[in-house]
Design an enzyme around this catalytic site. Structure first.
Site, short mmCIF file in Angstrom:
data_model
loop_
_atom_site.label_atom_id
_atom_site.label_comp_id
_atom_site.label_asym_id
_atom_site.label_seq_id
_atom_site.Cartn_x
_atom_site.Cartn_y
_atom_site.Cartn_z
N GLU A 1 1.71 6.74 -8.57
CA GLU A 1 3.12 7.08 -8.49
C GLU A 1 3.98 5.82 -8.42
OE1 GLU A 1 2.81 11.47 -6.44
OE2 GLU A 1 3.80 9.88 -5.34
N CYS B 1 9.82 0.76 -7.11
CA CYS B 1 8.79 0.63 -6.09
C CYS B 1 7.45 0.89 -6.78
CB CYS B 1 9.07 1.66 -4.99
SG CYS B 1 7.82 1.73 -3.70
N CYS C 1 -5.84 3.73 -1.08
CA CYS C 1 -5.59 2.61 -0.17
C CYS C 1 -6.72 2.55 0.85
CB CYS C 1 -4.25 2.80 0.55
SG CYS C 1 -3.72 1.37 1.50
N CYS D 1 -3.62 3.73 7.46
CA CYS D 1 -2.57 3.86 8.48
C CYS D 1 -2.38 5.35 8.79
CB CYS D 1 -1.27 3.24 8.01
SG CYS D 1 -1.41 1.47 7.69
N CYS E 1 0.65 7.46 7.19
CA CYS E 1 0.97 7.27 5.77
C CYS E 1 0.19 8.23 4.88
CB CYS E 1 0.65 5.83 5.38
SG CYS E 1 0.99 5.47 3.64
N CYS F 1 9.39 6.50 1.74
CA CYS F 1 8.34 5.62 2.25
C CYS F 1 7.14 6.40 2.75
CB CYS F 1 8.83 4.80 3.43
SG CYS F 1 10.23 3.82 3.07
N1 SAH Z 1 0.51 -1.39 2.21
C1 SAH Z 1 1.79 -2.04 2.25
C2 SAH Z 1 2.81 -1.48 1.29
C3 SAH Z 1 2.91 0.02 1.11
S1 SAH Z 1 3.73 0.98 2.31
C4 SAH Z 1 2.32 -2.04 3.67
O1 SAH Z 1 1.68 -1.44 4.53
O2 SAH Z 1 3.33 -2.69 3.93
C5 SAH Z 1 5.41 0.55 2.31
C6 SAH Z 1 6.07 0.79 3.66
O3 SAH Z 1 6.19 2.20 3.95
C7 SAH Z 1 5.28 0.18 4.82
O4 SAH Z 1 6.13 -0.46 5.71
C8 SAH Z 1 4.66 1.43 5.43
O5 SAH Z 1 4.25 1.20 6.74
C9 SAH Z 1 5.78 2.43 5.28
N2 SAH Z 1 5.36 3.82 5.52
C10 SAH Z 1 4.16 4.36 5.31
N3 SAH Z 1 4.14 5.66 5.68
C11 SAH Z 1 5.37 5.95 6.13
C12 SAH Z 1 5.98 7.15 6.66
N4 SAH Z 1 5.30 8.29 6.76
N5 SAH Z 1 7.28 7.07 7.01
C13 SAH Z 1 7.98 5.92 6.88
N6 SAH Z 1 7.46 4.77 6.39
C14 SAH Z 1 6.17 4.79 6.03
#
Ligand code: SAH
Length: 341
Positions: free
Chosen positions: A91, A104, A111, A115, A118, A332
């Protein structure tokens, strides 16, 4: 077959000399056709010798990804699903701002970071994207809207620093003045905190912006939210950030997702201010976007503002990030190739 979008202008120059017995300026000519004229048919690259055009079309393919779905949000954000010729899908999100079009991009299929908050962590990791696949996401979005792209954020699916070399190559391709010419200052790479790569990035000589996903102020909580913290804890991460700032003299952005009842108190804000105090940095506060089946919820706007004010009062610059695209799961952390599960 080689993919033409995998190559930086320097690599293509070398290849033209070594394998095609061609003059070095031919690479710049090829770049202009591809990235400035949107001409993807080698036979139509009229300033290249005919035999070379033929050779190129036998050796290189062009688009290996295609647009499969497009989803337009009420706020003008558009989510794309692109399918590679090996069947994998990623995506990509387009955000229209008054300063230009921002894309983006995803860097991996799935991944490895896992996390807890996420959506991408719910995907199994399949593979890294190639530089050409990262570039194609941008070209395909640009083609779809018939407009240029001015900003790139590496914040889609995947951990950019877990696919370090391909991401660096993609940045160099985007940067190329004879190509898209997107300035490094218009490019942002976001990492969950892979320390060795942060240190390496400091030495790349690339002026791109660096964002660090911090999200917690104690190792106890960060271990739980972001397993990467077990390998590189907050202290190691911040030390690496300080070294990066020292070397590059560039400001870092810390991303901090505010999660209701988890990391949203004034005490958290104070700890955060203590951690980053004195660093050349900015804090981006993001309200959590709840994911399907997830156990975390979004904080109120009041909580967001108190958190921001607490940081500002302690001399830390912090802003609340505007949310775009949440109605099409393009916000995000919501990207997860949802159509295919
Ligand atoms: N792996 C990288 C880039 C991808 S995520 C990273 O971790 O930075 C891009 C951003 O979105 C990161 O700051 C991540 O923590 C955030 N993100 C992930 N899941 C989210 C959620 N459910 N709500 C808000 N931000 C989120």
């Amino acid at each position: 077959m080689k993919n033409i979008f995998d190559y930086t202008v320097d690599e293509l120059t070398e290849l033209y000399i070594s394998e095609f017995n061609q003059k070095k300026y031919r690479a710049v000519q090829t770049f202009k056709w591809l990235y400035q004229e949107n001409e993807y048919d080698f036979f139509k690259m009229s300033d290249l010798p005919l035999n070379m055009r033929e050779e190129l079309s036998k050796s290189f393919n062009v688009f290996t990804m295609k647009e499969e779905k497009v989803n337009l949000s009420n706020d003008g954000t558009t989510k794309f699903l692109f399918r590679s010729d090996d069947g994998t899908a990623v995506e990509t999100v387009l955000m229209k701002y008054n300063f230009g079009n921002s894309v983006c991009v995803s860097t991996q299929v799935g991944c490895r970071m896992k996390c807890d908050f996420c959506a991408s962590s719910k995907l199994s990791f399949e593979r890294n994207l190639t530089p050409g696949e990262i570039i194609q996401q941008i070209l395909l979005v640009s083609k779809h809207i018939g407009e240029k792209i001015s900003n790139i954020v590496f914040m889609g699916i995947g951990e950019p620093f877990d696919n370090y070399d391909n991401v660096m190559k993609a940045i160099r391709i985007l940067n190329e003045p004879h190509g898209l010419g997107i300035g490094a200052r218009h490019i942002t790479v976001s990492t969950s905190g892979l320390v060795p790569q942060i240190l390496k990035f400091a030495d790349e000589g690339i002026q791109a912006n660096l964002s660090i996903s911090l999200h917690a102020t104690t190792n106890e909580l960060r271990d739980k939210l972001m397993p990467v913290n077990k390998a590189y804890n907050i202290k190691l991460l911040l030390e690496a950030c300080k070294k990066y700032i020292e070397k590059t003299n560039r400001r870092i952005t810390f991303e901090y997702i505010v999660i209701y009842g988890v990391n949203d108190t004034i005490r958290d804000a104070c700890r955060l201010a203590d951690l980053v105090g004195g660093m050349l940095c900015h804090i981006n506060l993001i309200p959590l976007n709840p994911i399907e089946g997830g156990s975390y919820s979004r904080p109120s706007q009041n909580i967001m503002m108190s958190f921001r004010d607490a940081l500002n009062n302690r001399g830390i610059t912090a802003t609340i990030r505007r949310e775009l695209g949440s109605d099409v799961n393009a916000a995000c952390g919501q990207l997860r190739r949802q159509y295919f599960e």
